[in-house]
Write a protein that holds these residues in place. Structure first.
Motif, short mmCIF file in Angstrom:
data_model
loop_
_atom_site.label_atom_id
_atom_site.label_comp_id
_atom_site.label_asym_id
_atom_site.label_seq_id
_atom_site.Cartn_x
_atom_site.Cartn_y
_atom_site.Cartn_z
N ASN A 121 38.77 46.11 57.32
CA ASN A 121 38.16 44.78 57.36
C ASN A 121 36.80 44.75 56.66
OD1 ASN A 121 40.15 43.28 58.81
ND2 ASN A 121 39.56 44.38 60.65
N THR A 122 36.49 45.78 55.91
CA THR A 122 35.23 45.85 55.19
C THR A 122 35.49 45.67 53.70
OG1 THR A 122 34.23 47.33 56.81
CG2 THR A 122 33.22 47.27 54.64
N ALA A 123 34.67 44.84 53.06
CA ALA A 123 34.76 44.64 51.62
C ALA A 123 33.37 44.75 51.01
CB ALA A 123 35.39 43.29 51.29
N ILE A 124 33.30 45.37 49.85
CA ILE A 124 32.04 45.53 49.14
C ILE A 124 32.19 44.95 47.74
CG2 ILE A 124 30.33 47.19 48.29
CD1 ILE A 124 31.40 49.16 50.40
N VAL A 125 31.24 44.11 47.34
CA VAL A 125 31.22 43.57 45.98
C VAL A 125 29.96 44.08 45.29
CG1 VAL A 125 31.38 41.52 44.53
CG2 VAL A 125 32.38 41.50 46.83
N ILE A 126 30.11 44.59 44.09
CA ILE A 126 29.00 45.21 43.36
C ILE A 126 28.86 44.55 42.00
CG2 ILE A 126 28.15 47.37 42.34
CD1 ILE A 126 29.99 48.79 44.47
N THR A 127 27.64 44.26 41.60
CA THR A 127 27.39 43.83 40.22
C THR A 127 26.05 44.37 39.77
OG1 THR A 127 27.44 41.93 38.71
CG2 THR A 127 26.24 41.63 40.75
N LEU A 128 25.98 44.75 38.52
CA LEU A 128 24.72 45.16 37.92
C LEU A 128 24.83 45.03 36.41
CD1 LEU A 128 24.29 49.05 37.82
CD2 LEU A 128 26.46 47.96 38.32
N GLY A 129 23.68 44.88 35.77
CA GLY A 129 23.70 44.76 34.32
C GLY A 129 22.54 43.96 33.74
N GLN A 130 22.31 42.76 34.27
CA GLN A 130 21.31 41.88 33.66
C GLN A 130 19.93 42.53 33.60
OE1 GLN A 130 21.90 39.05 32.18
NE2 GLN A 130 23.94 38.49 32.87
N GLY A 185 24.43 43.27 26.85
CA GLY A 185 25.31 43.03 27.98
C GLY A 185 26.75 43.43 27.68
N TYR A 186 27.21 43.18 26.46
CA TYR A 186 28.59 43.50 26.11
C TYR A 186 28.81 45.01 26.08
CZ TYR A 186 33.13 43.28 23.78
OH TYR A 186 34.46 43.40 23.48
N ILE A 187 27.83 45.77 25.58
CA ILE A 187 27.94 47.23 25.59
C ILE A 187 28.03 47.73 27.03
CG2 ILE A 187 26.78 49.38 25.00
CD1 ILE A 187 27.87 47.82 22.60
N GLN A 188 27.21 47.16 27.92
CA GLN A 188 27.26 47.55 29.34
C GLN A 188 28.59 47.15 29.97
OE1 GLN A 188 22.44 47.32 30.26
NE2 GLN A 188 23.76 45.71 30.99
N TYR A 189 29.10 45.99 29.61
CA TYR A 189 30.38 45.50 30.13
C TYR A 189 31.51 46.47 29.77
CZ TYR A 189 34.64 42.58 29.94
OH TYR A 189 35.91 42.09 30.05
N LEU A 190 31.56 46.90 28.51
CA LEU A 190 32.58 47.86 28.07
C LEU A 190 32.40 49.20 28.77
CD1 LEU A 190 32.64 47.14 24.22
CD2 LEU A 190 34.27 46.34 25.94
N THR A 191 31.14 49.62 28.91
CA THR A 191 30.85 50.89 29.58
C THR A 191 31.31 50.87 31.03
OG1 THR A 191 28.92 51.25 28.15
CG2 THR A 191 28.99 52.48 30.20
#
Length: 237
Positions: A121-130, A185-191
């Motif tokens: 019942n645990t969910a983790i959402v992660i975002t990084l980049g900007q 941002g696109y380089i990080q997205y692909l990475t």
């Protein structure tokens, strides 16, 4: 699962993925899905937007004041009756802002993951980049690898925990393009896609999504946030 390019398209202001089954959840489905859930949102302000939007789709969620400092304080949504808890916490350095904020309770995402016991019942959402765009790419790569290793440790102690990666989105083209432009941002997205490609995590392709919506805004409009959250609910429900 390898995500195709593009990852989806928009139709009647809704995001339609091209790589998995997806349904538009109604209020009853959402309330039932969130019951008993512990949800951790770890990242930047593009993920903090979810905290503002979620009470609109799950009206029983209420913001709990933790008496933090500034705009980037820790946010907490609670539904005591359904035992639902959703919290947002910013990632720490690099974190670029002119706003007053506290670093007293801030932590690196891998450290935050290591403190979560996890269960079905645990969910983790992660975002990084900007916030990483103005810096050498190796800093972003090291952080992403550290997050991957923390997720692997999480899966060892709790393989039923849901982990979703929200990729970064496109942004304005006229604000300090050399430092914050979408080229970085696109380089990080692909990475990021490459680092997490063989790990059992869900992906919310915010990059393709914001391109499809023509949302050239660091903080996308509500229609985009709603589509991101619908994708998230499809993963955990």
């Amino acid at each position: 699962m390898k995500i195709p390019v593009p990852g989806g398209y928009t139709l009647q202001e809704k995001w339609i993925t091209t790589f998995c089954d997806q349904i538009q959840l109604d209020k009853n489905n959402i309330d039932g899905c969130l019951k008993g859930k512990l949800i951790y949102l770890l990242g930047d302000s593009t993920l903090r937007q979810w905290i503002s939007y979620l009470p609109r789709v799950a009206k029983t969620l209420k913001l709990f004041d933790l008496h933090g400092t500034g705009l980037f304080k820790k946010y907490l949504l609670l539904d005591a009756e359904r035992h639902t808890q959703i919290q947002w916490k910013k990632h720490i350095y690099p974190f670029i802002t002119s706003q007053l904020h506290s670093v007293r309770d801030a932590g690196y995402i891998p450290q935050e993951i290591d403190q979560i016991s996890g269960d079905k019942n645990t969910a983790i959402v992660i975002t990084l980049g900007q916030h990483f765009r103005p810096f050498p790419i190796d800093l972003f790569i090291r952080r992403a690898i550290s997050i991957r290793k923390a997720i692997e440790r999480l899966f060892l102690r709790s393989p039923d925990t849901k982990v979703i990666i929200k990729t970064e989105n496109i942004r304005e083209m006229h604000l300090e393009t050399e430092r914050f432009g979408d080229f970085h941002g696109y380089i990080q997205y692909l990475t990021l896609n490459d680092i997490f490609k063989d790990l059992n995590v869900g992906v919310i392709d915010a990059w393709d999504m914001t391109i499809a919506y023509a949302s050239n805004n660091l903080h996308p409009p509500d229609v985009v946030i709603g589509s991101q959250i619908n994708m998230f609910l499809n993963y955990i429900c």
